[in-house]
Design an enzyme around this catalytic site. Structure first.
Site, PDB file in Angstrom:
ATOM      1  N   GLU A 123     158.746  28.804 -49.527  1.00 53.74           N
ATOM      2  CA  GLU A 123     159.171  29.068 -50.911  1.00 53.74           C
ATOM      3  C   GLU A 123     160.692  29.040 -51.042  1.00 53.74           C
ATOM      4  OE1 GLU A 123     157.135  32.768 -51.933  1.00 53.74           O
ATOM      5  OE2 GLU A 123     155.395  31.612 -52.582  1.00 53.74           O
ATOM      6  N   ASP A 157     147.056  33.892 -50.959  1.00 53.78           N
ATOM      7  CA  ASP A 157     148.128  34.822 -51.277  1.00 53.78           C
ATOM      8  C   ASP A 157     147.647  36.109 -51.931  1.00 53.78           C
ATOM      9  OD1 ASP A 157     150.587  35.935 -51.617  1.00 53.78           O
ATOM     10  OD2 ASP A 157     151.330  34.485 -53.070  1.00 53.78           O
ATOM     11  N   GLU A 211     150.546  43.488 -56.575  1.00 52.67           N
ATOM     12  CA  GLU A 211     150.982  42.304 -57.314  1.00 52.67           C
ATOM     13  C   GLU A 211     149.834  41.639 -58.075  1.00 52.67           C
ATOM     14  OE1 GLU A 211     152.934  39.402 -54.890  1.00 52.67           O
ATOM     15  OE2 GLU A 211     153.141  37.972 -56.544  1.00 52.67           O
TER      16      GLU A 211
HETATM   17  C1  BDP Z   1     154.091  36.128 -53.113  1.00 50.01           C
HETATM   18  C2  BDP Z   1     155.019  36.822 -54.041  1.00 50.01           C
HETATM   19  C3  BDP Z   1     156.464  36.538 -53.755  1.00 50.01           C
HETATM   20  C4  BDP Z   1     156.750  36.757 -52.281  1.00 50.01           C
HETATM   21  C5  BDP Z   1     155.786  35.957 -51.445  1.00 50.01           C
HETATM   22  C6  BDP Z   1     155.903  36.246 -49.953  1.00 50.01           C
HETATM   23  O1  BDP Z   1     154.709  36.408 -55.360  1.00 50.01           O
HETATM   24  O2  BDP Z   1     157.250  37.376 -54.571  1.00 50.01           O
HETATM   25  O3  BDP Z   1     158.052  36.407 -51.977  1.00 50.01           O
HETATM   26  O4  BDP Z   1     154.458  36.292 -51.792  1.00 50.01           O
HETATM   27  O5  BDP Z   1     155.030  36.913 -49.432  1.00 50.01           O
HETATM   28  O6  BDP Z   1     152.815  36.709 -53.267  1.00 50.01           O
HETATM   29  O7  BDP Z   1     156.849  35.811 -49.321  1.00 50.01           O
END
Ligand code: BDP
Length: 645
Positions: free
Chosen positions: A265, A344, A372
């Protein structure tokens, strides 16, 4: 914040009555033994007991001593005794600490026996930022106010609050924390160097409660500090990490190690230099090893810029495909930190196939306590039943059999109730307890939490908490995305429904609903092959739409709306029924809570009441959007003739 609130959560003063009214002898010495004696002394001052240090003298009601090894390991303890006298023995001070909290949660009927944790590291990852991030705020995915550690670019230095927090964590068995966000921005990258004092200060508090402090670092840290490269095979890079790591240990001698989100990401990583994840992780492992540190290397690696039109691309296989070729090549002090599901943190996912596919690697399973995707601490959603299923392997490989440690994203903040929703405290408590013993029953853990949080309450209160919380995760599952398909949330903030929000984006999490059916074909025969990444019998079970557990039906299959599930219901009727039922259950939770007014502190009652109003509203919104969407796609009416828009 109201005065006194920081002592609340699951250890209000009343919770200490049982030990605080006794004569207690504590033998042994050292930092943790002093902590134990100090905690007990505080309790005795309040309730009339007494703490004596050192051996000799007449027997006490509670005897605590350090006793050689006795097969209890570094953190285990043994409780013996009868109605009048309790003896707590441990090989090391950690055991005395955990034994003391055992006595608190079992109140005046302590269990006897030997107890030791299933895994040696039980860790929390904070996603706290130093600066307020323009989109994510002070705490990324934080639903409980600001950070305990930083406010608007500066350390908070609220050591009383951190002490109270460390006590809460020790009370449920947590022994490691990473303080900052895995997305490491420029300011946070300096925590490793010129801002190290901001880590050392809380680390000193955590140390007193047996908790080691870790830090999330940027793989590009050398570049951010002026080097021309962060190539893990470049000598200068290794020397840089060597020097910096030595400084960290000079400041924090029991420092735990680094947490790294690399090539994920938008975070930097070894791919920039044509190197592998093993090259990257091993570099950091080598510099940490002489100091006894570990690197938690996250496996959350996937392409977030993929072509949604290409059906062969599957985010659910990405981590498996990236990491399995490297099994056996990671150093011993690398922990591959794998999210519990392949995508996720959705309310329902199968176990990640990667967890069972790295026999020669130390795997840490990562859970998300911060809610979340499970209601953002505005909805009651007791997550222990979900974690317990995953750990025990009720619908897939048992995580507890494969993982060598457990990590979870934390859910606390500077909110007076610690977790925003007062009942969300139970999730933090339960994670710690399940990490210690994955075999514990979620309902029994809830009993412990409820007894510690609302000590000596009437039976009716505890019964109501069970009625609201035991089934709350399943209720949430019912009124949100159906049958394991996931991700029908609003893009970005991930709260509330947006059925097609992610459907045509590059993030790769789709439901593929059309007029004939819904779900992602992940079979080997005709789909992405994800089902085949599991060990037997699971690969076979998931491959067949007739054997695949209903809850995961649309995760592994694209099914016609008329397909009959194992429950006997069709896919479309299941969607309608669960959505009506889930929203109704939310309304029942609200009614039940109204019935315990006066049995919990007024401020707690009021906060939960307000949040239940929002939960009921949100559950109805979910129900109506999901049902209407599938009704319009499929054209199939509800067999019960209920109102669908
Ligand atoms: C996702 C979240 C994000 C995190 C990412 C992670 O939306 O904010 O940075 O996981 O785990 O679920 O790195």
């Amino acid at each position: 914040m109201r005065p006194g609130m920081i002592d609340a959560a699951w250890l209000p003063p009343e919770a200490w009555r049982a030990v605080g009214s006794r004569r207690i002898r504590v033998t042994g010495s050292g930092l943790l033994v002093d902590t134990v004696a100090g905690e007990l002394r505080r309790a005795c001052e309040r309730f009339g007991g007494e703490v004596v240090r050192g051996s000799g003298g007449p027997p006490c009601d509670l005897e605590m001593s350090l006793d050689g090894d006795a097969g209890l390991g570094a953190e285990g303890y043994e409780l013996t005794g009868d109605d009048t006298r309790t003896v707590l023995r441990a090989a090391r001070p950690h055991g005395l600490l955990y034994g003391m909290f055992h006595l608190l949660r079992s109140d005046d009927a302590p269990a006897t026996g030997a107890f030791r944790p299933a895994v040696s590291r039980r860790m929390l990852d904070h996603w706290d930022n130093v600066d307020v991030h323009p989109v994510m705020g002070q705490v990324e995915r934080g639903y409980a106010g600001g950070s305990l550690f930083w406010r608007a670019g500066e350390p908070r230095r609220d050591l009383a609050r951190i002490t109270a927090y460390a006590r809460l964590l020790a009370a449920c068995g947590i022994n490691a924390v990473a303080l900052n966000n895995v997305n490491v921005h420029a300011t946070e990258a300096r925590l490793l160097t010129d801002r190290l004092g901001e880590v050392a200060e809380p680390a000193e508090v955590f140390r007193r409660y047996g908790i080691r402090t870790h830090l999330a670092v940027s793989f590009a840290a050398p570049v951010l500090h002026g080097l021309s490269t962060a190539d893990p095979l470049d000598r200068r890079v290794r020397d840089w990490w060597d020097g910096v790591t030595a400084d960290v240990y000079a400041a924090i001698p029991d420092f735990g190690g680094y947490v790294v989100k690399a090539d994920s990401e938008g975070q930097p990583g070894p791919f920039t230099y044509g190197r592998s994840h093993a090259d990257g992780a091993n570099l950091l492992a080598d510099v940490l090893a002489p100091h006894g540190g570990v690197v938690h290397w996250r496996a959350f690696v996937y392409n977030h810029r993929q072509d949604w039109r290409d059906r062969s691309v599957d985010r659910a296989r990405a981590a498996f495909d990236h990491f399995t070729p490297h099994d056996g090549t990671f150093r011993d002090n690398v922990v591959l930190q794998v999210k519990h599901g392949p995508i996720d943190f959705q309310p329902r996912e199968p176990v990640s196939p990667l967890i069972a596919a790295m026999p020669a690697t130390r795997v840490g399973a990562e859970f998300q306590i911060t809610q979340e995707y499970t209601g953002q601490q505005r909805h009651v959603c007791y997550l222990a039943p979900m974690w317990s299923e995953l750990l025990r392997g009720e619908q897939g490989p048992a995580i507890a059999e494969f993982a060598a440690e457990f990590v979870a994203v934390a859910n606390v903040g500077d909110d007076p109730f610690w977790t925003g929703h007062p009942l969300a405290q139970a999730n933090l408590y339960a994670f710690g307890r399940l990490a210690w013993d994955p075999g514990l029953e979620p309902a029994a853990v809830l009993d412990e939490w409820a007894g510690l949080t609302f000590p000596r309450g009437p039976r009716r209160l505890y019964d109501t908490l069970h009625a609201i919380m035991d089934g709350s995760w399943r209720a949430y599952e019912k009124y949100t995305a159906p049958l394991g398909v996931g991700f029908m949330v609003r893009p970005g903030d991930h709260y509330g429904p947006d059925v097609d929000g992610y459907e045509y984006t590059p993030w790769g999490t789709y439901h593929h609903a059309d007029r004939d059916g819904a779900g992602v074909d992940r079979t080997v025969a005709t789909g992405t092959g994800c089902a085949g990444l599991y060990p037997k019998p699971w690969s076979k079970i998931y491959e067949s739409p007739d054997d695949c557990p209903d809850e995961l039906a649309l995760f592994f299959h694209h099914l016609p709306y008329g397909h009959v599930l194992q429950s006997g219901s069709t896919v479309i009727q299941h969607i309608y029924d669960t959505h009506f039922a889930g929203a109704r259950e939310a309304a029942e939770m609200r009614e039940r809570w109204a019935g315990v007014a006066g049995l919990v502190p007024a401020a707690t009652h009021e906060r939960v009441r307000e949040l239940l109003d929002e939960q009921v509203r949100s559950a109805e919104e979910w129900r109506d959007q999901i049902n209407s969407y599938f009704f319009r796609k499929s054209g199939v009416p509800d067999a019960e003739g209920r109102r669908i828009y």
